[in-house]
Write a protein that holds these residues in place. Structure first.
Motif, PDB file in Angstrom:
ATOM      1  N   THR A  54      -3.378   7.866  -7.755  1.00 33.93           N
ATOM      2  CA  THR A  54      -3.188   6.143  -7.758  1.00 33.93           C
ATOM      3  C   THR A  54      -1.921   6.040  -7.051  1.00 33.93           C
ATOM      4  O   THR A  54      -1.826   5.767  -5.793  1.00 33.93           O
ATOM      5  CB  THR A  54      -3.150   5.905  -9.162  1.00 33.93           C
ATOM      6  N   TRP A  55      -0.809   6.047  -7.820  1.00 31.85           N
ATOM      7  CA  TRP A  55       0.447   5.868  -7.253  1.00 31.85           C
ATOM      8  C   TRP A  55       1.000   6.897  -6.147  1.00 31.85           C
ATOM      9  O   TRP A  55       1.584   6.344  -5.157  1.00 31.85           O
ATOM     10  CB  TRP A  55       1.422   5.625  -8.284  1.00 31.85           C
ATOM     11  N   ASP A  56       0.530   8.200  -6.301  1.00 30.28           N
ATOM     12  CA  ASP A  56       1.040   9.047  -5.417  1.00 30.28           C
ATOM     13  C   ASP A  56       0.490   8.768  -3.825  1.00 30.28           C
ATOM     14  O   ASP A  56       0.761   9.263  -2.941  1.00 30.28           O
ATOM     15  CB  ASP A  56       0.775  10.396  -6.083  1.00 30.28           C
ATOM     16  N   TRP A  57      -0.999   8.226  -4.246  1.00 30.00           N
ATOM     17  CA  TRP A  57      -1.748   8.006  -2.918  1.00 30.00           C
ATOM     18  C   TRP A  57      -1.221   6.940  -2.218  1.00 30.00           C
ATOM     19  O   TRP A  57      -1.058   6.812  -0.831  1.00 30.00           O
ATOM     20  CB  TRP A  57      -3.209   7.724  -3.385  1.00 30.00           C
ATOM     21  N   ILE A 109      -2.916  -0.515  -7.874  1.00 31.72           N
ATOM     22  CA  ILE A 109      -1.991   0.069  -7.143  1.00 31.72           C
ATOM     23  C   ILE A 109      -2.428   0.501  -5.589  1.00 31.72           C
ATOM     24  O   ILE A 109      -1.808   0.577  -4.750  1.00 31.72           O
ATOM     25  CB  ILE A 109      -1.295   1.309  -7.933  1.00 31.72           C
ATOM     26  N   LEU A 110      -3.676   0.799  -5.510  1.00 27.61           N
ATOM     27  CA  LEU A 110      -4.361   1.338  -4.410  1.00 27.61           C
ATOM     28  C   LEU A 110      -4.440   0.404  -3.247  1.00 27.61           C
ATOM     29  O   LEU A 110      -4.754   0.590  -1.992  1.00 27.61           O
ATOM     30  CB  LEU A 110      -5.537   2.158  -4.617  1.00 27.61           C
ATOM     31  N   TRP A 111      -4.273  -1.094  -3.770  1.00 24.98           N
ATOM     32  CA  TRP A 111      -4.275  -1.993  -2.668  1.00 24.98           C
ATOM     33  C   TRP A 111      -3.153  -1.686  -2.069  1.00 24.98           C
ATOM     34  O   TRP A 111      -2.994  -2.188  -0.623  1.00 24.98           O
ATOM     35  CB  TRP A 111      -4.266  -3.271  -3.352  1.00 24.98           C
ATOM     36  N   VAL A 112      -2.007  -1.152  -2.374  1.00 24.76           N
ATOM     37  CA  VAL A 112      -0.871  -0.916  -1.438  1.00 24.76           C
ATOM     38  C   VAL A 112      -1.443   0.226  -0.307  1.00 24.76           C
ATOM     39  O   VAL A 112      -0.873   0.101   0.898  1.00 24.76           O
ATOM     40  CB  VAL A 112      -0.006  -0.165  -2.157  1.00 24.76           C
ATOM     41  N   SER A 113      -2.184   1.049  -0.756  1.00 25.44           N
ATOM     42  CA  SER A 113      -2.603   2.049   0.415  1.00 25.44           C
ATOM     43  C   SER A 113      -3.487   1.327   1.257  1.00 25.44           C
ATOM     44  O   SER A 113      -3.701   1.546   2.673  1.00 25.44           O
ATOM     45  CB  SER A 113      -3.281   3.160  -0.293  1.00 25.44           C
ATOM     46  N   VAL A 114      -4.378   0.489   1.012  1.00 21.19           N
ATOM     47  CA  VAL A 114      -5.083  -0.611   1.942  1.00 21.19           C
ATOM     48  C   VAL A 114      -4.443  -1.243   2.798  1.00 21.19           C
ATOM     49  O   VAL A 114      -4.534  -1.356   4.045  1.00 21.19           O
ATOM     50  CB  VAL A 114      -6.031  -1.320   0.987  1.00 21.19           C
ATOM     51  N   ILE A 115      -3.303  -1.946   2.319  1.00 19.32           N
ATOM     52  CA  ILE A 115      -2.291  -2.669   3.144  1.00 19.32           C
ATOM     53  C   ILE A 115      -1.751  -1.675   4.005  1.00 19.32           C
ATOM     54  O   ILE A 115      -1.514  -2.114   5.263  1.00 19.32           O
ATOM     55  CB  ILE A 115      -1.547  -3.573   2.507  1.00 19.32           C
ATOM     56  N   ALA A 116      -1.055  -0.548   3.803  1.00 16.86           N
ATOM     57  CA  ALA A 116      -0.540   0.445   4.706  1.00 16.86           C
ATOM     58  C   ALA A 116      -1.291   0.995   5.697  1.00 16.86           C
ATOM     59  O   ALA A 116      -0.937   0.928   6.742  1.00 16.86           O
ATOM     60  CB  ALA A 116      -0.015   1.589   3.771  1.00 16.86           C
ATOM     61  N   GLY A 117      -2.462   1.026   5.345  1.00 19.04           N
ATOM     62  CA  GLY A 117      -3.655   1.256   6.410  1.00 19.04           C
ATOM     63  C   GLY A 117      -3.911   0.328   7.491  1.00 19.04           C
ATOM     64  O   GLY A 117      -3.761   0.626   8.455  1.00 19.04           O
ATOM     65  N   LEU A 118      -3.981  -0.623   7.212  1.00 14.30           N
ATOM     66  CA  LEU A 118      -4.193  -2.131   7.980  1.00 14.30           C
ATOM     67  C   LEU A 118      -2.985  -2.185   8.681  1.00 14.30           C
ATOM     68  O   LEU A 118      -3.208  -2.508   9.875  1.00 14.30           O
ATOM     69  CB  LEU A 118      -4.707  -3.209   7.022  1.00 14.30           C
TER      70      LEU A 118
END
Length: 136
Positions: A54-57, A109-118
């Motif tokens: 989660t947060w680590d991803w 928290i994984l929306w952070v990785s979605v935003i980072a990917g985009l």
């Protein structure tokens, strides 16, 4: 306005860039290992040792974005051009996992990785349009 030594007009890549590239690759390999360790431990040992990431991803997904944003000078970007494939793969993987688990399991928290990917994929696209890489 005069250019200072070490500024954008030098034409040399930053000395930290190879370390940044290596760091992104190491974090990506560790993130994949972390992702696969949960189902592996559950299948092999009958219990889940670690929860799904989660947060680590989300933290791992920020590393390629940070590298891209720090290496936006033309000299750095041309030095980074050989690594764009691995950066795209990592960002797409972070985006796909983040989107799947944020939408299906409600891990906000994984929306952070979605935003980072985009943001990362968008930055690669914009920087490639702004500073085309030539094979000189």
């Amino acid at each position: 306005m005069t250019a200072t030594p070490g500024a954008e007009g030098t034409g040399h890549a930053a000395p930290w860039l190879p370390y940044g590239i290596a760091g992104v690759k190491i974090v990506f390999v560790l993130a994949i290992f972390r992702l696969l360790s949960t189902p592996f431990s559950e299948e092999m040992f009958g219990e889940q040792w670690l929860p799904m990431p989660t947060w680590d991803w989300a933290l791992a997904s920020a590393t390629p974005v940070l590298l891209i944003l720090l290496a936006r000078r033309p000299a750095d970007w041309s030095a980074l051009s050989g690594e764009l494939t691995i950066l795209r793969i990592a960002l797409t993987f972070y985006l796909a996992y983040g989107l799947a688990f944020a939408a299906l399991r409600g891990e906000s928290i994984l929306w952070v990785s979605v935003i980072a990917g985009l943001v990362g994929l968008g930055a690669i696209h914009l920087l490639n349009r702004k500073e085309p890489v030539h094979g000189n």
